[in-house]
Design a protein around this motif. Structure first.
Motif, PDB file in Angstrom:
ATOM      1  N   LYS A 137     -12.963   1.961   7.364  1.00 47.13           N
ATOM      2  CA  LYS A 137     -11.866   1.908   6.397  1.00 47.13           C
ATOM      3  C   LYS A 137     -11.391   0.481   6.145  1.00 47.13           C
ATOM      4  N   HIS A 149      -0.305  12.307   8.780  1.00 47.09           N
ATOM      5  CA  HIS A 149      -1.346  12.541   7.792  1.00 47.09           C
ATOM      6  C   HIS A 149      -1.978  13.918   7.977  1.00 47.09           C
ATOM      7  N   CYS A 196      -0.891  11.191   1.566  1.00 42.80           N
ATOM      8  CA  CYS A 196      -0.576  12.181   2.592  1.00 42.80           C
ATOM      9  C   CYS A 196      -1.776  12.457   3.487  1.00 42.80           C
ATOM     10  N   ARG A 197      -2.966  12.499   2.937  1.00 41.25           N
ATOM     11  CA  ARG A 197      -4.137  12.808   3.758  1.00 41.25           C
ATOM     12  C   ARG A 197      -4.651  11.590   4.534  1.00 41.25           C
ATOM     13  N   ASP A 231      -5.510   8.275   3.124  1.00 39.40           N
ATOM     14  CA  ASP A 231      -6.434   7.345   2.463  1.00 39.40           C
ATOM     15  C   ASP A 231      -5.993   5.892   2.586  1.00 39.40           C
ATOM     16  N   TYR A 235     -11.519  -1.140   2.379  1.00 34.09           N
ATOM     17  CA  TYR A 235     -10.313  -1.602   1.686  1.00 34.09           C
ATOM     18  C   TYR A 235     -10.417  -3.084   1.329  1.00 34.09           C
ATOM     19  N   PRO A 250      -2.448  11.964  -8.377  1.00 32.25           N
ATOM     20  CA  PRO A 250      -3.400  12.067  -7.261  1.00 32.25           C
ATOM     21  C   PRO A 250      -3.046  11.190  -6.064  1.00 32.25           C
ATOM     22  N   VAL A 251      -2.437  10.037  -6.314  1.00 31.17           N
ATOM     23  CA  VAL A 251      -2.102   9.139  -5.211  1.00 31.17           C
ATOM     24  C   VAL A 251      -1.159   9.807  -4.216  1.00 31.17           C
ATOM     25  N   ASN A 284     -15.840   4.641  -6.627  1.00 30.62           N
ATOM     26  CA  ASN A 284     -16.117   5.728  -5.698  1.00 30.62           C
ATOM     27  C   ASN A 284     -17.177   5.276  -4.697  1.00 30.62           C
ATOM     28  N   TYR A 314      -1.136  12.983  -2.988  1.00 26.83           N
ATOM     29  CA  TYR A 314      -1.822  13.709  -1.920  1.00 26.83           C
ATOM     30  C   TYR A 314      -2.793  12.805  -1.159  1.00 26.83           C
ATOM     31  N   LYS A 315      -3.282  11.746  -1.805  1.00 28.08           N
ATOM     32  CA  LYS A 315      -4.201  10.831  -1.131  1.00 28.08           C
ATOM     33  C   LYS A 315      -3.480  10.052  -0.029  1.00 28.08           C
TER      34      LYS A 315
END
Length: 332
Positions: free
Chosen positions: A310, A55, A94-95, A97, A314, A88-89, A296, A91-92
């Motif tokens: 997290k 990530h 990958c980072r 999320d 979730y 968007p999902v 959000n 890169y999310k």
């Protein structure tokens, strides 16, 4: 550059998608010739793929020249990818999320695709070798993706491409279109109820975005009067998709504009404050519904939970929004 912005001239109901970036196959792989050539030899089958092993941001993204080619199994289709959608999902994931337990690594980017069938079941009633197809792969529980030369996709997750669409146009549709269709259906907006929807009004937030731009077209297809929010510079684009009214969110408050004339439906892709404000302008009558796809601020709400932040967010998000989508606040 590697990425191209979408926004094509509409040749069918769903051919224009704003803010949905697409990456053509040749742009992605840096090929100077049309199509692509698979790097293969008799000992092993490999392909090029854009992926990440851990990530992070741009530093973890890399292009591999030796990624193993997927092996097809019964009920699946091997597709030569000609274009892949960017959402968007991507890169999310990958980072970080989504927890690693749900998304194994190394992970190939992408879920949307358009391409040509290379191999399928001999007894398949849906596809044959050479068919042009488009669809969406699963994002979770798999290391595979669509920023690659080949992909193995469930037969049920693919459809034949409309003849009037190019590969890039088809590749930008799956995720945003499925998101819109499924949310609208949850709110009772579908082909079966079309006759009952005439004259009813819907507010679609972020109408110039990927999901919103598709939702506008679908809502108009089902006979709804469409009001949408977007910036003034995108108002003409939203109206070209079928929006009857546009509210400039930078200069106007939608709840003020609609307080004397509430809507029957709200389609929310923003969450948080937008959700709270949207409830002020929904009719409290049978058949009305609020539809949402996200929220959000969950992580901020659970900030004090430390390492359990997290998992708690979730769990809450899954339960809360699954309930919302199925119950629709019991307005119906």
């Amino acid at each position: 550059g590697m990425l191209l912005w979408g926004g094509f001239s509409p040749s069918s109901l769903l051919t224009r998608t704003s803010l949905c970036r697409i990456s053509s196959h040749n742009s992605l792989l840096g090929s100077s010739s049309p199509g692509f050539t698979m790097k293969r030899n008799k000992e092993e089958c490999i392909m090029r793929a854009a992926c990440y092993d851990s990530h992070g941001g741009q530093t973890v993204r890399r292009m591999r020249e030796d990624y193993p080619m997927p092996t097809r199994r019964k009920g699946w289709v091997l597709v030569k990818i000609m274009a892949a959608g960017v959402n968007p999902v991507d890169y999310k994931l990958c980072r970080g999320d989504v927890p690693s337990i749900l998304v194994p690594k190394p992970k190939i980017f992408g879920g949307d695709l358009a391409g040509v069938v290379v191999e399928c079941d001999e007894d398949s009633k849906k596809f044959k070798k050479g068919d042009k197809v488009f669809g969406m792969m699963e994002y979770k529980y798999t290391k595979w993706g669509t920023y690659a030369e080949m992909a193995c996709v469930r037969e049920s997750a693919l459809a034949r491409m409309p003849k009037n669409l190019s590969f890039p146009e088809a590749a930008c549709l799956p995720l945003v279109t499925l998101t819109s269709i499924q949310a609208l259906r949850r709110g009772g907006i579908c082909e079966k109820s079309r006759g009952q929807l005439k004259g009813k009004r819907i507010l679609i937030h972020a109408g110039s975005g990927g999901v919103g731009s598709v939702a506008i077209q679908l809502a108009r297809h089902f006979g709804l009067y469409v009001i949408t929010t977007c910036s003034a510079k995108n108002a003409a684009f939203a109206k070209s998709l079928g929006a009857n009214e546009v509210v400039d969110y930078r200069a106007q408050k939608f709840e003020e504009e609609l307080k004397n004339n509430p809507v029957d439906f709200v389609f929310d892709v923003m969450g948080a404050d937008i959700e709270k404000r949207s409830h002020q302008i929904i009719k409290q009558t049978k058949g009305s519904a609020y539809m949402t796809i996200l929220t959000n601020g969950m992580f901020e709400y659970f900030e004090g939970w430390g390492r359990f932040k997290k998992p708690a967010a979730y769990t809450w998000g899954l339960g809360h929004y699954s309930w919302k989508l199925t119950k629709q606040y019991e307005i119906r």
